[in-house]
Motif scaffolding. Structure first.
Motif, PDB file in Angstrom:
ATOM      1  N   TYR A 226       0.786  -1.238   0.000  1.00 10.32           N
ATOM      2  CA  TYR A 226      -0.134  -0.124   0.045  1.00 10.32           C
ATOM      3  C   TYR A 226       0.912   1.247   0.054  1.00 10.32           C
ATOM      4  CZ  TYR A 226      -3.900  -3.139   1.003  1.00 10.32           C
ATOM      5  OH  TYR A 226      -4.813  -4.153   0.769  1.00 10.32           O
ATOM      6  N   CYS A 227       2.165   1.312  -0.072  1.00 11.47           N
ATOM      7  CA  CYS A 227       3.288   2.334  -0.276  1.00 11.47           C
ATOM      8  C   CYS A 227       2.623   3.517   0.767  1.00 11.47           C
ATOM      9  CB  CYS A 227       3.031   2.739  -1.607  1.00 11.47           C
ATOM     10  SG  CYS A 227       3.613   1.578  -2.711  1.00 11.47           S
ATOM     11  N   PRO A 228       2.467   3.313   2.163  1.00 12.44           N
ATOM     12  CA  PRO A 228       2.343   4.241   3.001  1.00 12.44           C
ATOM     13  C   PRO A 228       3.299   5.650   2.905  1.00 12.44           C
ATOM     14  CG  PRO A 228       3.274   2.534   4.247  1.00 12.44           C
ATOM     15  CD  PRO A 228       3.058   1.943   2.860  1.00 12.44           C
ATOM     16  N   ASP A 229       2.739   6.688   3.095  1.00 13.24           N
ATOM     17  CA  ASP A 229       3.749   8.009   3.104  1.00 13.24           C
ATOM     18  C   ASP A 229       4.423   7.854   4.401  1.00 13.24           C
ATOM     19  OD1 ASP A 229       2.801   9.717   0.848  1.00 13.24           O
ATOM     20  OD2 ASP A 229       0.791   9.245   1.743  1.00 13.24           O
ATOM     21  N   CYS A 230       3.989   7.366   5.560  1.00 15.16           N
ATOM     22  CA  CYS A 230       4.581   7.271   6.706  1.00 15.16           C
ATOM     23  C   CYS A 230       4.047   6.311   7.608  1.00 15.16           C
ATOM     24  CB  CYS A 230       4.777   8.810   7.376  1.00 15.16           C
ATOM     25  SG  CYS A 230       3.187   9.382   7.975  1.00 15.16           S
ATOM     26  N   ALA A 231       4.516   6.115   8.855  1.00 15.93           N
ATOM     27  CA  ALA A 231       4.071   5.099   9.645  1.00 15.93           C
ATOM     28  C   ALA A 231       3.914   5.782  11.197  1.00 15.93           C
ATOM     29  CB  ALA A 231       4.827   3.911   9.781  1.00 15.93           C
ATOM     30  N   LEU A 232       2.827   5.101  11.811  1.00 12.91           N
ATOM     31  CA  LEU A 232       2.694   5.548  13.318  1.00 12.91           C
ATOM     32  C   LEU A 232       2.759   4.357  13.886  1.00 12.91           C
ATOM     33  CD1 LEU A 232      -0.582   7.394  14.729  1.00 12.91           C
ATOM     34  CD2 LEU A 232       0.375   5.420  15.598  1.00 12.91           C
ATOM     35  N   LEU A 233       3.911   4.218  15.027  1.00  6.77           N
ATOM     36  CA  LEU A 233       4.342   3.125  15.645  1.00  6.77           C
ATOM     37  C   LEU A 233       3.793   3.505  17.119  1.00  6.77           C
ATOM     38  CD1 LEU A 233       5.845   0.540  16.033  1.00  6.77           C
ATOM     39  CD2 LEU A 233       7.988   1.978  16.686  1.00  6.77           C
ATOM     40  N   LEU A 234       2.893   2.595  17.480  1.00  4.99           N
ATOM     41  CA  LEU A 234       2.235   2.505  18.801  1.00  4.99           C
ATOM     42  C   LEU A 234       2.761   1.696  19.824  1.00  4.99           C
ATOM     43  CD1 LEU A 234      -0.521   4.379  19.057  1.00  4.99           C
ATOM     44  CD2 LEU A 234      -1.701   2.442  19.277  1.00  4.99           C
ATOM     45  N   VAL A 235       3.228   2.271  20.983  1.00  4.04           N
ATOM     46  CA  VAL A 235       3.872   1.597  21.929  1.00  4.04           C
ATOM     47  C   VAL A 235       2.881   1.970  23.418  1.00  4.04           C
ATOM     48  CG1 VAL A 235       5.813   1.385  23.445  1.00  4.04           C
ATOM     49  CG2 VAL A 235       6.068   1.905  20.945  1.00  4.04           C
ATOM     50  N   SER A 236       2.368   0.656  23.905  1.00  2.33           N
ATOM     51  CA  SER A 236       1.936   0.959  25.258  1.00  2.33           C
ATOM     52  C   SER A 236       2.789   1.341  26.436  1.00  2.33           C
ATOM     53  CB  SER A 236       1.150  -0.453  25.631  1.00  2.33           C
ATOM     54  OG  SER A 236       0.553  -0.371  26.822  1.00  2.33           O
ATOM     55  N   ALA A 237       2.089   2.394  27.125  1.00  2.00           N
ATOM     56  CA  ALA A 237       3.021   2.896  28.300  1.00  2.00           C
ATOM     57  C   ALA A 237       3.363   2.028  29.308  1.00  2.00           C
ATOM     58  CB  ALA A 237       2.539   4.237  28.667  1.00  2.00           C
ATOM     59  N   ASN A 238       2.608   1.140  29.501  1.00  2.00           N
ATOM     60  CA  ASN A 238       2.632   0.070  30.800  1.00  2.00           C
ATOM     61  C   ASN A 238       3.613  -1.191  30.192  1.00  2.00           C
ATOM     62  OD1 ASN A 238       0.666  -0.788  28.887  1.00  2.00           O
ATOM     63  ND2 ASN A 238      -0.695  -1.546  30.435  1.00  2.00           N
ATOM     64  N   THR A 239       3.498  -1.589  28.994  1.00  2.00           N
ATOM     65  CA  THR A 239       4.448  -2.592  28.616  1.00  2.00           C
ATOM     66  C   THR A 239       6.130  -2.202  28.012  1.00  2.00           C
ATOM     67  OG1 THR A 239       3.348  -2.744  26.432  1.00  2.00           O
ATOM     68  CG2 THR A 239       2.629  -4.043  28.338  1.00  2.00           C
ATOM     69  N   GLY A 240       5.751  -0.957  27.459  1.00  2.00           N
ATOM     70  CA  GLY A 240       7.149  -0.392  26.724  1.00  2.00           C
ATOM     71  C   GLY A 240       7.389  -1.444  25.447  1.00  2.00           C
ATOM     72  N   ILE A 241       8.677  -1.453  25.260  1.00  3.65           N
ATOM     73  CA  ILE A 241       8.948  -2.126  23.850  1.00  3.65           C
ATOM     74  C   ILE A 241       8.874  -3.526  24.142  1.00  3.65           C
ATOM     75  CG2 ILE A 241      10.578  -2.332  22.011  1.00  3.65           C
ATOM     76  CD1 ILE A 241      11.708   0.384  22.824  1.00  3.65           C
ATOM     77  N   ALA A 242       7.917  -4.118  23.656  1.00  2.61           N
ATOM     78  CA  ALA A 242       7.617  -5.537  23.759  1.00  2.61           C
ATOM     79  C   ALA A 242       7.100  -6.155  22.574  1.00  2.61           C
ATOM     80  CB  ALA A 242       6.578  -5.675  25.004  1.00  2.61           C
ATOM     81  N   GLY A 243       7.106  -7.577  22.519  1.00  2.00           N
ATOM     82  CA  GLY A 243       6.450  -8.296  21.426  1.00  2.00           C
ATOM     83  C   GLY A 243       6.951  -7.984  20.085  1.00  2.00           C
ATOM     84  N   THR A 244       6.269  -7.510  19.098  1.00  2.00           N
ATOM     85  CA  THR A 244       6.667  -7.487  17.869  1.00  2.00           C
ATOM     86  C   THR A 244       6.985  -5.854  17.674  1.00  2.00           C
ATOM     87  OG1 THR A 244       4.214  -7.047  17.025  1.00  2.00           O
ATOM     88  CG2 THR A 244       5.127  -9.114  16.732  1.00  2.00           C
ATOM     89  N   THR A 245       7.081  -5.048  18.479  1.00  2.00           N
ATOM     90  CA  THR A 245       7.521  -3.680  18.327  1.00  2.00           C
ATOM     91  C   THR A 245       8.781  -3.607  17.697  1.00  2.00           C
ATOM     92  OG1 THR A 245       6.256  -3.033  20.283  1.00  2.00           O
ATOM     93  CG2 THR A 245       7.806  -1.595  19.588  1.00  2.00           C
ATOM     94  N   ARG A 246       9.811  -4.294  17.856  1.00  2.00           N
ATOM     95  CA  ARG A 246      11.394  -4.043  17.361  1.00  2.00           C
ATOM     96  C   ARG A 246      11.005  -4.520  15.882  1.00  2.00           C
ATOM     97  NH1 ARG A 246      15.629  -3.135  20.849  1.00  2.00           N
ATOM     98  NH2 ARG A 246      15.134  -3.242  23.025  1.00  2.00           N
ATOM     99  N   GLU A 247      10.213  -5.756  15.633  1.00  2.00           N
ATOM    100  CA  GLU A 247      10.236  -6.229  14.305  1.00  2.00           C
ATOM    101  C   GLU A 247       9.389  -5.131  13.547  1.00  2.00           C
ATOM    102  OE1 GLU A 247       8.688 -10.416  15.630  1.00  2.00           O
ATOM    103  OE2 GLU A 247       9.495 -10.527  13.768  1.00  2.00           O
ATOM    104  N   HIS A 248       8.341  -4.576  13.932  1.00  2.00           N
ATOM    105  CA  HIS A 248       7.644  -3.523  13.206  1.00  2.00           C
ATOM    106  C   HIS A 248       8.526  -2.179  12.954  1.00  2.00           C
ATOM    107  CE1 HIS A 248       3.359  -5.065  14.041  1.00  2.00           C
ATOM    108  NE2 HIS A 248       4.251  -6.130  13.652  1.00  2.00           N
ATOM    109  N   LEU A 249       9.442  -1.931  13.920  1.00  2.00           N
ATOM    110  CA  LEU A 249      10.295  -0.795  13.790  1.00  2.00           C
ATOM    111  C   LEU A 249      11.414  -1.263  12.744  1.00  2.00           C
ATOM    112  CD1 LEU A 249      11.600   2.038  14.836  1.00  2.00           C
ATOM    113  CD2 LEU A 249      12.682   0.504  16.458  1.00  2.00           C
ATOM    114  N   GLY A 250      11.745  -2.376  12.674  1.00  2.00           N
ATOM    115  CA  GLY A 250      12.881  -2.866  11.711  1.00  2.00           C
ATOM    116  C   GLY A 250      12.339  -2.599  10.114  1.00  2.00           C
ATOM    117  N   LEU A 251      11.105  -3.083  10.237  1.00  2.00           N
ATOM    118  CA  LEU A 251      10.275  -2.925   8.891  1.00  2.00           C
ATOM    119  C   LEU A 251      10.076  -1.606   8.450  1.00  2.00           C
ATOM    120  CD1 LEU A 251       7.204  -5.712   9.485  1.00  2.00           C
ATOM    121  CD2 LEU A 251       9.339  -5.895   8.010  1.00  2.00           C
TER     122      LEU A 251
END
Length: 538
Positions: A226-251
């Motif tokens: 879908y060729c997005p112009d930009c991305a919004l990376l959502l992080v939960s304040a109570n869990t921090g960087i967890a789960g797939t957050t790093r993978e999505h950031l890397g993508l």
């Protein structure tokens, strides 16, 4: 969006005493300023920011209150002349050698929409499962806060199991509009999608992607297709960087998609917990693999500055902290999205529009009384109702003729589709069984070629054992997603984690139309985590 220092535009000088202001310009000078505004709005695709009180060389001079009022009045007359509205973004006092207080003012000039040519920005929404992605989009697009139990997200889900589990497993689209005065236009007050499009000068299309690791392939497809112009990376304040957050950031980093970060659920945490999560994000962003400059947004002035710097420098990463339940700091995100300019200029779009038509097929539907409908993005050229195109490649490598019966953008009718815009095209009684995701619809003059075997210079990011000949991977190239087998690794027998090589792949099922527009896109392979630097095709 075009930013211009406006105060140095001089009114007619008296006895050699030029004044840095827009007070009572002559008719000739006024017409010249209007022509300048038309050009700048065209360059900014309908938007421009004027800075009144700043010289062309960047010197903060400022204007007295009466002069500022007269300058804004002149600017308003100019905007009316070109069919635009003005909105004061912010005012600041400056220290200057004067007895009277002096200010500089930033003004957003935005065209009133005509002929459905609103400015459209696509924002991909990333983040770990349960971080609140769908809830935030529900609050933004529906205009009502969440009740803390996920009520706001219910209208976004497409399947029953998503409602039952509360987790997104597919790709959905939501729209948020801003009118020419910068006011939010959404589904509140019982508006329909057609009314939102008609009332908006600027449209934000959110691409809601899955957060669970099980649906990672869907998230990759959404980012590459879908060729997005930009991305919004959502992080939960109570869990921090967890789960797939790093993978999505890397993508996002690998695809070179600019991104900003939203820290959600701050109503559930103590202030110290939120601060710890922000510090954790800042450390990650400053690491060698990211090389980003984090910018914490805490005021409306910060949001204006963040939007301008985000467009000018790909290294700036704004960070917002907000709550979808209490609504705290939600307005700062809206200010940012309102001012955020298009990240591609009008010249690039004009060049794409001069090329032959190429439409990527991402979705296929059957609509009663309409027939077969395909959804996707126009990569190049212009598409109109009634155009004759060819679609393919089929399993045997052929392209089939078809006719575009009608076009819709954001659920409202549209006569002309331009390069870079996403839409759905009605194909009438064309047999749906002949279509599949990953096909391309192109102009017959393009004489499209197909690809069965291609070579790519890859980097093996991670694999448990070794990567060798005969290995099967799932390939993502633009809107193409198919299993391929490794035929040859040049100059090596096998690859281990961190190594690089040129590899030849062959698609297993059918050829693909990997055209010039998609050959420069980064590619992802599932099975092993690979990155790609260069590709060729045969």
């Amino acid at each position: 969006m075009w930013t211009e220092a406006m105060d140095s535009t001089k009114s007619e000088p008296l006895k050699g005493s030029p004044e840095l202001k827009l007070v009572n310009p002559s008719q000739y000078r006024f017409e010249h300023l209007v022509t300048q505004m038309k050009w700048r709005l065209q360059e900014g695709r309908g938007e421009a920011v004027y800075q009144i009180g700043v010289e062309d060389n960047g010197l903060l001079v400022g204007l007295a209150e009466e002069e500022m009022r007269a300058s804004l009045k002149t600017l308003h007359r100019m905007a009316e002349k070109v069919g635009a509205d003005i909105t004061v973004l912010r005012e600041r006092e400056v220290d200057y050698d004067s007895d009277l207080p002096r200010k500089i003012t930033e003004v957003l000039v935005r065209k009133v929409p005509d002929n459905q040519q609103f400015l459209d920005l696509r924002v991909a929404v990333l983040g770990n499962v349960d971080s609140g992605k769908s809830t935030l989009l529900g609050v933004l697009t529906q205009g009502e806060l969440d009740n803390g139990r996920g009520r706001a997200r219910l209208n976004l889900f497409r399947h029953l199991h998503e409602i039952q589990s509360g987790r997104t497993s597919s790709i959905s689209f939501e729209i948020l509009g801003f009118n020419s005065k910068g006011e939010v236009v959404n589904y509140s007050d019982s508006r329909t999608a057609e009314e939102i499009c008609e009332s908006s000068s600027k449209m934000i299309t959110f691409i809601d992607l899955a957060g669970h690791h099980k649906y990672l392939h869907t998230t990759i497809f959404g980012l590459t297709s879908y060729c997005p112009d930009c991305a919004l990376l959502l992080v939960s304040a109570n869990t921090g960087i967890a789960g797939t957050t790093r993978e999505h950031l890397g993508l996002a980093l690998a695809l070179k998609v600019p991104f900003f970060i939203v820290v959600s659920k701050i109503d559930l945490c103590a202030k110290t917990t939120v601060e710890r999560t922000v510090r954790q994000l800042e450390r990650v962003l400053k690491q060698p693999g990211c090389h980003k400059v984090p910018m914490l947004v805490t005021s409306e002035d910060d949001a204006v500055t963040a939007a301008q710097q985000f467009a000018q420098s790909p290294n700036v990463t704004p960070i917002f902290t907000l709550s979808s339940v209490s609504g705290e700091s939600l307005d700062l995100l809206k200010v940012f999205l309102n001012i955020l300019p298009p990240l591609t200029n009008s010249k690039e779009q004009e060049e794409l529009m001069q090329q032959l038509t190429e439409f990527q097929v991402d979705e296929i539907y059957t609509v009663p009384e309409v027939g077969t409908v395909v959804g996707g993005t126009l990569s190049s050229g212009i598409c109109r109702e009634g155009d004759q195109l060819v679609v393919g490649p089929t399993d045997d490598g052929c392209f089939l003729e078809l006719r575009v019966c009608s076009i819709q953008r954001n659920r409202s009718a549209c006569r002309v589709l331009r390069a870079g815009q996403a839409a759905t095209l009605a194909l009438g009684d064309f047999d749906r069984a002949l279509l599949r995701k990953g096909m391309v619809m192109v102009s017959p003059e393009m004489n499209p070629t197909i690809c069965s075997v291609f070579e790519a210079e890859i980097v093996l990011l991670f694999h448990a054992t070794t990567f060798r000949r005969g290995f099967q991977v799932t390939v993502h190239v633009g809107n193409v997603r198919q299993t391929a087998v490794v035929e040859k690794i040049h100059a090596k027998d096998k690859l281990r984690t961190g190594e690089k090589a040129v590899v030849r792949f062959r698609f297993l099922k059918h050829p693909e139309g990997v055209l010039s527009a998609t050959c420069s896109l980064p590619t992802f392979w599932r099975g092993a985590k690979l990155g790609v630097a260069r590709k060729g095709q045969s």
